[in-house]
Design a protein around this motif. Structure first.
Motif, PDB file in Angstrom:
ATOM      1  N   PHE A 155       0.846  -1.196   0.000  1.00  0.00           N
ATOM      2  CA  PHE A 155       0.000   0.000   0.000  1.00  0.00           C
ATOM      3  C   PHE A 155       0.875   1.237   0.000  1.00  0.00           C
ATOM      4  N   GLN A 156       0.372   2.304  -0.584  1.00  0.00           N
ATOM      5  CA  GLN A 156       0.993   3.615  -0.525  1.00  0.00           C
ATOM      6  C   GLN A 156       0.301   4.409   0.582  1.00  0.00           C
ATOM      7  N   GLU A 157       0.843   5.564   0.930  1.00  0.00           N
ATOM      8  CA  GLU A 157       0.136   6.440   1.860  1.00  0.00           C
ATOM      9  C   GLU A 157      -1.181   6.815   1.211  1.00  0.00           C
ATOM     10  N   GLY A 158      -2.206   6.952   2.001  1.00  0.00           N
ATOM     11  CA  GLY A 158      -3.531   7.263   1.478  1.00  0.00           C
ATOM     12  C   GLY A 158      -4.572   6.522   2.299  1.00  0.00           C
ATOM     13  N   TYR A 159      -5.629   6.101   1.652  1.00  0.00           N
ATOM     14  CA  TYR A 159      -6.703   5.399   2.344  1.00  0.00           C
ATOM     15  C   TYR A 159      -6.896   4.015   1.749  1.00  0.00           C
ATOM     16  N   VAL A 160      -7.241   3.066   2.609  1.00  0.00           N
ATOM     17  CA  VAL A 160      -7.570   1.717   2.173  1.00  0.00           C
ATOM     18  C   VAL A 160      -8.985   1.421   2.676  1.00  0.00           C
ATOM     19  N   SER A 161      -9.768   0.744   1.839  1.00  0.00           N
ATOM     20  CA  SER A 161     -11.126   0.393   2.241  1.00  0.00           C
ATOM     21  C   SER A 161     -11.330  -1.103   2.089  1.00  0.00           C
ATOM     22  N   ALA A 162     -12.219  -1.642   2.896  1.00  0.00           N
ATOM     23  CA  ALA A 162     -12.589  -3.052   2.839  1.00  0.00           C
ATOM     24  C   ALA A 162     -14.101  -3.143   2.855  1.00  0.00           C
ATOM     25  N   HIS A 163     -14.631  -4.003   1.993  1.00  0.00           N
ATOM     26  CA  HIS A 163     -16.084  -4.172   1.889  1.00  0.00           C
ATOM     27  C   HIS A 163     -16.407  -5.645   1.758  1.00  0.00           C
TER      28      HIS A 163
END
Length: 185
Positions: A155-163
Motif C-alpha cells: 500500500f501507498q500512503e492514502g486510504y484503504v477500504s474493505a467491503h
C-alpha cells in the motif's frame, strides 16, 4: 423616488432565487434509512390497511450461534501478528448483513490482508486503496467458511477500504454466519 427604487431592486433580486429554491427538495440517500427490502425486512399490512415494516424477531438460537461464530472469527483474525491498520467484522446474512470501512495508511509498505468467515459460504471481501498517485483496483478475497485466507499487498500512503460482498438475495435466511477482514503492517 429613484433612490427608494435603487434600494428596493437589489432586495427584490435577492428574493427571487430564495423563492425559487423554496419549492426544491433534495433527497440524499442515508444508509441508516434503508428500505425494508434493502434491510431484509418484509413489509406487512398494519391495522389501518397501510403497509408497515415488520421488525424481525431475533431467534435466540441464531443469536447464540452468531455469538459463537464471532468468537471463532475473532480467533482466526486476531491471531495474525503485527500492528493493526484495519479491522472489521460483520454478519453474512440476516437483517443487518455486511460491512464497509475505510482507514488511513500512514506509511507506504507491505501489509498483510487477512479475510475470514464462519458459518456461511463463499464470503467475498474486497480491499481497495486510493491515493493521488495510484489506485489499487479491488483485490478480491473469496473465503470458504469456516476459513481464512491471507495475502501481502503493498500500500501507498492514502486510504484503504474493505467491503464485504455477499452472494445471494437480500432476503437470505438469517443463520448467524459472520465474516471479517484484518490488515496488519
Amino acid at each position: 423616488m429613484n433612490a427608494v427604487r435603487h434600494r428596493l431592486v437589489p432586495s427584490l433580486c435577492l428574493l427571487v432565487p430564495l423563492a425559487a429554491a423554496a419549492g426544491c427538495a433534495y433527497d440524499y440517500p442515508d444508509p441508516a434509512n434503508r428500505t425494508s427490502a434493502e434491510a431484509g425486512v418484509t413489509p406487512v399490512p398494519g391495522p389501518s390497511g397501510e403497509t408497515e415494516t415488520a421488525t424481525p424477531t431475533p431467534d435466540p438460537v441464531v443469536l447464540e450461534r452468531e455469538g459463537r461464530n464471532y468468537q471463532e472469527l475473532d480467533g482466526l483474525l486476531k491471531s495474525v501478528p503485527g500492528p493493526v491498520l484495519l479491522f472489521q467484522e460483520g454478519p453474512l446474512d440476516g437483517p443487518a448483513r455486511g460491512f464497509g470501512t475505510i482507514e488511513q495508511v500512514p506509511a507506504a509498505g507491505r501489509y498483510t490482508v487477512t479475510a475470514a468467515c464462519v458459518g456461511g459460504s463463499n464470503a467475498k471481501i474486497f480491499v481497495r486503496q486510493e491515493n493521488p498517485k495510484v489506485t489499487l483496483w479491488p483485490v478480491e478475497f473469496t473465503v470458504d467458511c469456516p476459513g481464512v485466507t491471507s495475502q501481502v499487498i503493498t500500500f501507498q500512503e492514502g486510504y484503504v477500504s474493505a467491503h464485504l460482498s455477499l452472494p445471494g438475495p437480500a432476503d437470505t435466511p438469517w443463520t448467524g454466519a459472520v465474516g471479517g477482514v484484518r490488515i496488519t503492517g
